[in-house]
Design a protein around this motif. Sequence first.
Motif, PDB file in Angstrom:
ATOM      1  N   ASP A 222       0.852  -1.174   0.000  1.00 50.25           N
ATOM      2  CA  ASP A 222       0.000   0.000   0.000  1.00 50.25           C
ATOM      3  C   ASP A 222       0.898   1.238   0.000  1.00 50.25           C
ATOM      4  O   ASP A 222       1.575   1.515   0.975  1.00 50.25           O
ATOM      5  CB  ASP A 222      -0.874  -0.021   1.253  1.00 50.25           C
ATOM      6  CG  ASP A 222      -1.759   1.203   1.333  1.00 50.25           C
ATOM      7  OD1 ASP A 222      -2.061   1.757   0.263  1.00 50.25           O
ATOM      8  OD2 ASP A 222      -2.130   1.571   2.460  1.00 50.25           O
TER       9      ASP A 222
ATOM     10  N   SER B 298      -3.367   6.503  -1.364  1.00 50.18           N
ATOM     11  CA  SER B 298      -3.915   5.315  -2.010  1.00 50.18           C
ATOM     12  C   SER B 298      -4.204   5.497  -3.486  1.00 50.18           C
ATOM     13  O   SER B 298      -4.378   4.528  -4.210  1.00 50.18           O
ATOM     14  CB  SER B 298      -5.209   4.901  -1.298  1.00 50.18           C
ATOM     15  OG  SER B 298      -6.151   5.947  -1.367  1.00 50.18           O
TER      16      SER B 298
ATOM     17  N   PHE C 131      -5.794  -2.267  -3.095  1.00 52.25           N
ATOM     18  CA  PHE C 131      -6.858  -2.567  -2.137  1.00 52.25           C
ATOM     19  C   PHE C 131      -6.273  -3.347  -0.957  1.00 52.25           C
ATOM     20  O   PHE C 131      -6.494  -4.555  -0.820  1.00 52.25           O
ATOM     21  CB  PHE C 131      -7.966  -3.370  -2.817  1.00 52.25           C
ATOM     22  CG  PHE C 131      -8.569  -2.669  -4.003  1.00 52.25           C
ATOM     23  CD1 PHE C 131      -9.582  -1.739  -3.832  1.00 52.25           C
ATOM     24  CD2 PHE C 131      -8.112  -2.934  -5.290  1.00 52.25           C
ATOM     25  CE1 PHE C 131     -10.127  -1.074  -4.929  1.00 52.25           C
ATOM     26  CE2 PHE C 131      -8.648  -2.277  -6.385  1.00 52.25           C
ATOM     27  CZ  PHE C 131      -9.663  -1.339  -6.212  1.00 52.25           C
TER      28      PHE C 131
ATOM     29  N   TYR D  54      -8.374  -5.742   1.327  1.00 53.52           N
ATOM     30  CA  TYR D  54      -9.209  -6.758   0.687  1.00 53.52           C
ATOM     31  C   TYR D  54      -8.368  -7.924   0.168  1.00 53.52           C
ATOM     32  O   TYR D  54      -7.292  -7.726  -0.395  1.00 53.52           O
ATOM     33  CB  TYR D  54      -9.974  -6.157  -0.500  1.00 53.52           C
ATOM     34  CG  TYR D  54     -11.021  -5.140  -0.137  1.00 53.52           C
ATOM     35  CD1 TYR D  54     -12.372  -5.484  -0.068  1.00 53.52           C
ATOM     36  CD2 TYR D  54     -10.670  -3.821   0.128  1.00 53.52           C
ATOM     37  CE1 TYR D  54     -13.336  -4.540   0.253  1.00 53.52           C
ATOM     38  CE2 TYR D  54     -11.629  -2.868   0.459  1.00 53.52           C
ATOM     39  CZ  TYR D  54     -12.968  -3.240   0.513  1.00 53.52           C
ATOM     40  OH  TYR D  54     -13.916  -2.300   0.837  1.00 53.52           O
TER      41      TYR D  54
ATOM     42  N   ILE E  59     -12.806  -8.869   3.700  1.00 54.37           N
ATOM     43  CA  ILE E  59     -12.597  -7.461   4.021  1.00 54.37           C
ATOM     44  C   ILE E  59     -12.238  -7.407   5.497  1.00 54.37           C
ATOM     45  O   ILE E  59     -13.107  -7.228   6.345  1.00 54.37           O
ATOM     46  CB  ILE E  59     -13.844  -6.610   3.726  1.00 54.37           C
ATOM     47  CG1 ILE E  59     -14.421  -6.935   2.342  1.00 54.37           C
ATOM     48  CG2 ILE E  59     -13.523  -5.123   3.839  1.00 54.37           C
ATOM     49  CD1 ILE E  59     -15.662  -7.787   2.375  1.00 54.37           C
TER      50      ILE E  59
ATOM     51  N   LYS F 167     -18.964  -0.558  -1.723  1.00 56.37           N
ATOM     52  CA  LYS F 167     -17.502  -0.440  -1.732  1.00 56.37           C
ATOM     53  C   LYS F 167     -16.842  -1.815  -1.748  1.00 56.37           C
ATOM     54  O   LYS F 167     -15.835  -2.030  -2.418  1.00 56.37           O
ATOM     55  CB  LYS F 167     -17.038   0.376  -0.529  1.00 56.37           C
ATOM     56  CG  LYS F 167     -17.496   1.826  -0.557  1.00 56.37           C
ATOM     57  CD  LYS F 167     -16.918   2.634   0.594  1.00 56.37           C
ATOM     58  CE  LYS F 167     -17.436   4.059   0.573  1.00 56.37           C
ATOM     59  NZ  LYS F 167     -17.088   4.769  -0.681  1.00 56.37           N
ATOM     60  N   ASP F 168     -17.423  -2.769  -1.015  1.00 53.70           N
ATOM     61  CA  ASP F 168     -16.876  -4.127  -0.984  1.00 53.70           C
ATOM     62  C   ASP F 168     -17.006  -4.802  -2.345  1.00 53.70           C
ATOM     63  O   ASP F 168     -16.087  -5.479  -2.814  1.00 53.70           O
ATOM     64  CB  ASP F 168     -17.601  -4.959   0.074  1.00 53.70           C
ATOM     65  CG  ASP F 168     -17.379  -4.437   1.486  1.00 53.70           C
ATOM     66  OD1 ASP F 168     -16.404  -3.679   1.686  1.00 53.70           O
ATOM     67  OD2 ASP F 168     -18.181  -4.771   2.379  1.00 53.70           O
TER      68      ASP F 168
ATOM     69  N   ALA G 107     -14.497  -3.249  -4.995  1.00 56.59           N
ATOM     70  CA  ALA G 107     -13.115  -3.691  -4.771  1.00 56.59           C
ATOM     71  C   ALA G 107     -12.927  -5.128  -5.239  1.00 56.59           C
ATOM     72  O   ALA G 107     -11.925  -5.471  -5.881  1.00 56.59           O
ATOM     73  CB  ALA G 107     -12.762  -3.569  -3.286  1.00 56.59           C
TER      74      ALA G 107
ATOM     75  N   GLN H 287     -15.125   4.187  -9.224  1.00 57.94           N
ATOM     76  CA  GLN H 287     -13.843   3.587  -8.877  1.00 57.94           C
ATOM     77  C   GLN H 287     -12.910   3.517 -10.076  1.00 57.94           C
ATOM     78  O   GLN H 287     -11.684   3.500  -9.928  1.00 57.94           O
ATOM     79  CB  GLN H 287     -14.077   2.171  -8.319  1.00 57.94           C
ATOM     80  CG  GLN H 287     -12.800   1.436  -7.941  1.00 57.94           C
ATOM     81  CD  GLN H 287     -13.083   0.033  -7.443  1.00 57.94           C
ATOM     82  OE1 GLN H 287     -13.124  -0.224  -6.257  1.00 57.94           O
ATOM     83  NE2 GLN H 287     -13.298  -0.904  -8.374  1.00 57.94           N
TER      84      GLN H 287
END
Length: 505
Positions: free
Chosen positions: A38, A42, A73, A76, A99, A192-193, A196, A235
């Motif tokens: 990461d 981001s 991500f 995730y 998640i 959002k989940d 991703a 996204q």
Amino acid sequence: MLAASLLSLLALTTATTAAQRPLVQQFVDNGQTYSGIDLPGSDQAYDAGLFTPLEEFSLLSTSEFTTLSHPLFPNYNVRIKKSDFCDGTVGAYTGYIDIQARHLFFYFFESRSNPDKDDVIFWTNGGPGCSSSLGLFMELGPCRVSSPDNSTFNPYSWNENANIFFIDQPIGVGFSYADYGETVSTTPEAAKDIAAFVAIFFEHFSKFKGRAFHMAGESYGGRYIPVFASEVYDQNARLVEAGLTPINLTSVMIGNGCTEWPTMTTSYYDMQCKPMSVAPVQEISSCIRMKQAIPRCEKMLKESCVDKFDSIGCEAAGLFCQSEISVPFYATGYNPYDISKLCEGAISDTLCYPVTKVISQYLDRPDVRSTIGVDPSITSNFSSCNYEVNAAFHAADDSMFPTQYYIAALLERGIRALIYVGANDWICNWVGNDRMTLGLEWTGQETFVSQPLKEWKVDGEIAGLTRNAGPLTFLTLDGAGHMVPFDKPKQSLEMVKRWLAGDKF
């Protein structure tokens, strides 16, 4: 299935009849390592050398999961395995979207035609709180469960010419679970989940990059899908900025959706008191009382739910409208998902379809759970719908958000929308959906409204009515209820084939 406020409706009916960063990640699975970092900020482009896609389904094991991650991500992961079940003619895969402490279960089936070139469909059932196993094993999936001990090949599956996902979401639905009781109670949280997961999957299996992607759902999916698709669309800007391939979001397909609740609520009167698909099922005296209550219902909904949102006032309006318009319907004993027939069994037990209990019994089998990789922590019996999840979404007033705005925004961005409805459904009916599509505020509204409903046919026989302008299509299917592929499998598959091909109805 279910519908946003079914839990409260059931309660009302009962009362009436009784008076949800580590900097470095590294995962090793099946002898292979997939790593990600990461980066600070981001949205910054990452070093492609830090990411190794899996690429081939052939590398997946049938006995253990492979874990996929991506540096964009960091919170995730996707666990996936090959699962030889259900279809038998194509690759079938199952797994979890992890998640952190939340885990969403999914199924993925390759296309029966050309999996390396065909489009990709995402499917979720509604509720909120109902498992997509209903869509998989009862409606449009590669197999149908005919008994607790057997599943049969479905020749009308939507994977006839498309790759397709079925996802148990949000947390707590189907085989999805949380480690410490985490929950999700709004559609934007859930979106959002999903977005991703889609990005990670496409990055690892790059043959799907650029492929047309269609997001589809049913019932409360009328709320889910527009928001999920909007999250995927938005996204994409982040993916491009990071040097990744954006998801080719092409369309949304909403089946018997409950998208705009105020409009849908008042249409309940039309469906039970007028011959909109079948002869009126309600007593005349009850229809007269409903007719008198509708102006007040509409006024209360407009003032507290539409013009401005006042939670207490909106909930009060909902309770009034339900007690005057919906509760009398449940007292008739008719199936709210198909008003041409009576409900089979208690709705809280069978959802009016005893096959739902058969599906649960099939998914309770230890050998089935082992094959598809259900987490060992899940020991309880399978439930088609989770009423606690339903109650949480209802308490958050999630259903009252004007989701039709998302559809209009997608249309303005060139994303096609198919709103299809089984004509015999009551809970998310064609009258309410017709009014919703006519009322959508977008640049093509005037042209769409000017188009008359016209017949569309399958093999020379009338299949229903349709209206179209530009990227928006409204369509009904005669003789079908809430679960269109269950009632009209041939016509629903033809509908999907034409939609994916871009053909007119």
